[in-house]
Design a protein around this motif. Sequence first.
Motif, PDB file in Angstrom:
ATOM      1  N   ASP A 194      -0.687  28.696  75.091  1.00  0.00           N
ATOM      2  CA  ASP A 194      -0.587  27.292  74.696  1.00  0.00           C
ATOM      3  C   ASP A 194       0.879  26.978  74.438  1.00  0.00           C
ATOM      4  OD1 ASP A 194      -3.381  26.932  74.683  1.00  0.00           O
ATOM      5  OD2 ASP A 194      -3.503  27.768  72.662  1.00  0.00           O
ATOM      6  N   ARG A 198       3.758  23.708  73.297  1.00  0.00           N
ATOM      7  CA  ARG A 198       3.930  22.395  72.692  1.00  0.00           C
ATOM      8  C   ARG A 198       5.404  22.037  72.759  1.00  0.00           C
ATOM      9  NH1 ARG A 198       2.842  20.509  66.503  1.00  0.00           N
ATOM     10  NH2 ARG A 198       3.142  18.307  66.921  1.00  0.00           N
ATOM     11  N   ARG A 200       1.015  18.857  74.495  1.00  0.00           N
ATOM     12  CA  ARG A 200       0.421  20.205  74.497  1.00  0.00           C
ATOM     13  C   ARG A 200      -0.188  20.487  75.855  1.00  0.00           C
ATOM     14  NH1 ARG A 200      -2.185  21.513  68.719  1.00  0.00           N
ATOM     15  NH2 ARG A 200      -0.635  20.458  67.462  1.00  0.00           N
ATOM     16  N   GLU A 247      -1.622  24.141  78.483  1.00  0.00           N
ATOM     17  CA  GLU A 247      -1.861  25.576  78.658  1.00  0.00           C
ATOM     18  C   GLU A 247      -1.239  26.019  79.964  1.00  0.00           C
ATOM     19  OE1 GLU A 247      -6.054  26.229  78.581  1.00  0.00           O
ATOM     20  OE2 GLU A 247      -6.187  25.904  76.426  1.00  0.00           O
ATOM     21  N   SER A 256      -2.039  31.424  68.855  1.00  0.00           N
ATOM     22  CA  SER A 256      -3.439  31.031  68.759  1.00  0.00           C
ATOM     23  C   SER A 256      -4.293  32.271  68.540  1.00  0.00           C
ATOM     24  CB  SER A 256      -3.879  30.285  70.017  1.00  0.00           C
ATOM     25  OG  SER A 256      -3.721  31.102  71.144  1.00  0.00           O
TER      26      SER A 256
END
Length: 85
Positions: free
Chosen positions: A5, A7, A13, A15, A40
């Motif tokens: 992930d 950001r 955001r 993946e 995560s």
Amino acid sequence: MPTYDYRCEKGHRYEKREPFGSPTEHACEKCGKTALRQLSVPSLAFKGSGFYITDSRNKSGGGSSSSSSSSSSSDSSSSSSSSSD
């Protein structure tokens, strides 16, 4: 390959699927600003028996043997005390 992930500075955001040795910073796919890899929690599933506390209760030998041994030891001590009277 794992999915990471990301950001960016503006809050976008997304993946990305990359190999393990890939860099932790990339250009954002939407705005081009610097995007950092986010930590995560991986999904984890326990399959099979022995992972839950209730699994040990299903076995009849586990809990009953310890209670019977403690009661037998108390019986032997009470019988020895009554024989000495």
